[in-house]
Design a protein around this motif. Structure first.
Motif, PDB file in Angstrom:
ATOM      1  N   CYS B 188       9.504   5.700  16.925  1.00 16.53           N
ATOM      2  CA  CYS B 188      10.738   5.337  17.628  1.00 16.53           C
ATOM      3  C   CYS B 188      11.540   6.547  18.093  1.00 16.53           C
ATOM      4  O   CYS B 188      11.747   6.707  19.290  1.00 16.53           O
ATOM      5  N   GLU B 189      11.967   7.407  17.204  1.00 13.74           N
ATOM      6  CA  GLU B 189      12.880   8.489  17.587  1.00 13.74           C
ATOM      7  C   GLU B 189      12.579   9.762  16.815  1.00 13.74           C
ATOM      8  O   GLU B 189      11.895   9.744  15.794  1.00 13.74           O
ATOM      9  N   ALA B 190      13.174  10.853  17.276  1.00 12.06           N
ATOM     10  CA  ALA B 190      13.367  12.050  16.457  1.00 12.06           C
ATOM     11  C   ALA B 190      14.887  12.153  16.249  1.00 12.06           C
ATOM     12  O   ALA B 190      15.650  11.497  16.962  1.00 12.06           O
ATOM     13  N   PRO B 191      15.343  12.943  15.282  1.00 12.58           N
ATOM     14  CA  PRO B 191      16.793  12.962  15.005  1.00 12.58           C
ATOM     15  C   PRO B 191      17.605  13.481  16.200  1.00 12.58           C
ATOM     16  O   PRO B 191      17.592  14.674  16.504  1.00 12.58           O
ATOM     17  N   ALA B 243      -2.531  11.999  22.309  1.00 16.97           N
ATOM     18  CA  ALA B 243      -1.754  12.287  23.531  1.00 16.97           C
ATOM     19  C   ALA B 243      -2.130  13.646  24.111  1.00 16.97           C
ATOM     20  O   ALA B 243      -2.535  14.558  23.386  1.00 16.97           O
ATOM     21  N   ASP B 244      -1.980  13.769  25.412  1.00 13.63           N
ATOM     22  CA  ASP B 244      -2.164  15.065  26.081  1.00 13.63           C
ATOM     23  C   ASP B 244      -0.923  15.929  25.911  1.00 13.63           C
ATOM     24  O   ASP B 244      -1.015  17.153  25.865  1.00 13.63           O
ATOM     25  N   GLU B 245       0.239  15.273  25.879  1.00  9.27           N
ATOM     26  CA  GLU B 245       1.501  15.977  25.710  1.00  9.27           C
ATOM     27  C   GLU B 245       2.443  15.094  24.886  1.00  9.27           C
ATOM     28  O   GLU B 245       2.357  13.870  24.947  1.00  9.27           O
ATOM     29  N   VAL B 246       3.338  15.747  24.164  1.00 11.03           N
ATOM     30  CA  VAL B 246       4.435  15.031  23.488  1.00 11.03           C
ATOM     31  C   VAL B 246       5.693  15.835  23.743  1.00 11.03           C
ATOM     32  O   VAL B 246       5.664  17.076  23.669  1.00 11.03           O
ATOM     33  N   PHE B 247       6.768  15.166  24.090  1.00 16.01           N
ATOM     34  CA  PHE B 247       8.034  15.887  24.191  1.00 16.01           C
ATOM     35  C   PHE B 247       9.205  14.990  23.826  1.00 16.01           C
ATOM     36  O   PHE B 247       9.073  13.758  23.759  1.00 16.01           O
ATOM     37  N   LEU B 248      10.323  15.635  23.550  1.00 14.58           N
ATOM     38  CA  LEU B 248      11.542  14.941  23.145  1.00 14.58           C
ATOM     39  C   LEU B 248      12.587  15.114  24.229  1.00 14.58           C
ATOM     40  O   LEU B 248      12.537  16.077  25.005  1.00 14.58           O
ATOM     41  N   THR B 249      13.532  14.183  24.275  1.00 13.92           N
ATOM     42  CA  THR B 249      14.642  14.315  25.220  1.00 13.92           C
ATOM     43  C   THR B 249      15.953  14.059  24.501  1.00 13.92           C
ATOM     44  O   THR B 249      16.042  13.206  23.625  1.00 13.92           O
ATOM     45  N   SER B 250      16.961  14.829  24.895  1.00 14.67           N
ATOM     46  CA  SER B 250      18.265  14.716  24.260  1.00 14.67           C
ATOM     47  C   SER B 250      19.322  15.317  25.162  1.00 14.67           C
ATOM     48  O   SER B 250      19.062  16.273  25.891  1.00 14.67           O
ATOM     49  N   THR B 251      20.523  14.768  25.082  1.00 12.06           N
ATOM     50  CA  THR B 251      21.648  15.369  25.791  1.00 12.06           C
ATOM     51  C   THR B 251      21.843  16.805  25.329  1.00 12.06           C
ATOM     52  O   THR B 251      22.071  17.701  26.137  1.00 12.06           O
ATOM     53  N   ALA B 252      21.741  17.005  24.021  1.00 15.73           N
ATOM     54  CA  ALA B 252      21.917  18.349  23.474  1.00 15.73           C
ATOM     55  C   ALA B 252      20.554  19.004  23.307  1.00 15.73           C
ATOM     56  O   ALA B 252      20.080  19.201  22.198  1.00 15.73           O
ATOM     57  N   GLY B 253      19.900  19.305  24.409  1.00 15.32           N
ATOM     58  CA  GLY B 253      18.605  19.958  24.304  1.00 15.32           C
ATOM     59  C   GLY B 253      17.713  19.716  25.512  1.00 15.32           C
ATOM     60  O   GLY B 253      16.738  20.434  25.702  1.00 15.32           O
TER      61      GLY B 253
END
Lengths: 301, 301
Positions: B188-191, B243-253
């Protein structure tokens, strides 16, 4: 604007008047709920089971990997001192420790300086005393208790919004209090309370997904002394409907009867005989000073 | 003792130097985590998607039944003003509202006077910038995200201890960041982050038990503009391994690459081409000022 009633509050080793008892808006305890607490009470001039409360507080600290600079023995003295400085014989006492402040307010617990707070208020009951005599009306809420796989309810953490929302759901249904189910649908807690029911002369209390309540433990001890059989096990919502009695236990409230669940009377619809027997025994225990620590400033040097 | 860096902070309608930006220890935001927040950012002199952030903040308020006296339009002006007063063109901005203070600090949201806080810091990244260039190492944690039946992750609440503990579990395993599974075992998420992965040229992001991330939404919009197909659906942990790629998205980052999960390289073990393409588009979007609100004190009268 609502102002808290004046008192003396311990904040990081200093005693401050309540209006100056503040923390930074950057404290991780506020921003992330990154902290734990414990609630104690005093009556008849004794703090009840202070060492059990402090041991539970130490377990909460460990469970969130928070090390505070104050040894538990010093915290014990500070708790007694805070109650004494407020001139209280009957008190609601709270100890809070947060991850505290770091250089920048990001979601990162590393490099924080912890915050420790102790306050004591004249004894407060979680439940409206006028309603306690006739019994509270409870709502089994759609909101479930946070599961142990996410944040174990044994941790008395600063993350009680789940319980606040359950209470608000109960209020919106015209009830006084919420009863929460766990992930699996079993009855677990009320907000700030453990739950008990009585069936065929046995007291029954949930085993899982619950706070290790010290009043709960005391009620089980008193049941044994009074030769009332007790069962610690999974409790389904069905049992609330067929119970002879339902009651809650809490440090801030003692034993509180539930006389109606989702609009249906519990047993006779009045606080029951086993509830009354246990309440008398609980009050007598407080008055006896057994498990109590006297509130004396002399004792703490 | 760690002290936050000095700045000007909005607290209940007044601008205060950060060392005087405090709340009472009796604030329900601290004691019970009874409050919500939103995080925004500014870059190139623009606050990104301010109205989307404020709309989400308003949804969080509604979800916890918290009414604050400040209308959202006034809050919008105060956000811009706070950034301007701190002289920032690039900023990490946080708005916090708590249930506030009542006469006594019990677990009861009724009769409270809310607290509203806004602060702005020079732009901060949730992820260590040195590690972002090569990619973070992530741990799928045993700690699960709090379920929507207890406290919906869509609510940006002050109850983030669950995420803090997941991060600490990841650190203890020698990793930089945590990946959390939901109640049902899906990713679901990362912190503080939403999660994306890339498979066969498609970007994939979890559909359930997640924050409605504004950077997530933006990445989906940019994918559409770049003709990269996207899928919003359940993601099992298995997919992290393949997966070929994994990434996270965040307002602070912004966008943050994950190049290792539980010790195993993701794809080539380096930030991937679709991540890089989306990152360039995201940066260009910021620089363009599209979706941006200029930080001008003149504009706010």
């Amino acid at each position: 604007v609502t102002e808290p009633v004046r008192s003396v509050v311990y904040v990081n080793g200093k005693y401050r008047p309540s209006e100056e008892a503040t923390i930074s808006v950057f404290d991780h305890g506020l921003l992330y709920g990154d902290g734990v607490f414990d609630t104690m009470f005093a009556s008849y001039g004794y703090i009840f089971k202070i060492d059990q409360h402090l041991a539970r507080f130490a377990r909460s600290l460990r469970a969130i990997r928070l090390e505070i600079p104050t040894p538990i023995a010093d915290l014990r003295r500070a708790v007694i001192d805070t109650v004494a400085r407020n001139g209280l014989n009957n008190a609601y006492i709270k100890v809070v420790a947060t991850r505290g402040i770091s250089a920048e307010p990001l979601l990162d617990p590393r490099g924080c300086t912890p915050t420790v707070i102790i306050f004591a208020r004249p004894y407060l009951s979680l439940a409206d005393p006028a309603k306690v005599s006739t019994g509270l009306h409870a709502k089994v809420t759609s909101i479930r208790r946070v599961g142990m796989q996410a944040l174990d309810p044994r941790i008395k953490s600063l993350n009680y919004l789940n319980l606040v929302l359950a209470r608000m759901e109960a209020y919106a249904a015209g009830c006084d209090e919420a009863l929460l189910l766990d992930d699996h649908g079993y009855v677990c807690e009320a907000p700030g309370y453990n739950v008990f029911l009585v069936r065929e002369g046995h007291v029954v209390t949930p085993a899982y997904s619950i706070l290790e309540g010290i009043t709960r433990e005391t009620v089980l001890e008193l049941s044994a002394e009074l030769d009332i059989p007790s069962e610690i096990r999974a409790v389904s919502p069905y049992e609330l409907a067929v119970a002879d009695e339902v009651f809650l236990t809490s440090t801030a409230g003692g034993l509180v009867p539930i006389t109606r669940v989702d609009g249906q009377a519990v047993g006779s619809g009045k606080p029951g005989p086993i509830f009354s027997q246990l309440t008398r025994a609980y009050d007598a225990l407080q008055e006896s000073g057994r498990f109590g620590t006297q509130i004396t400033r002399a004792a703490i040097g």
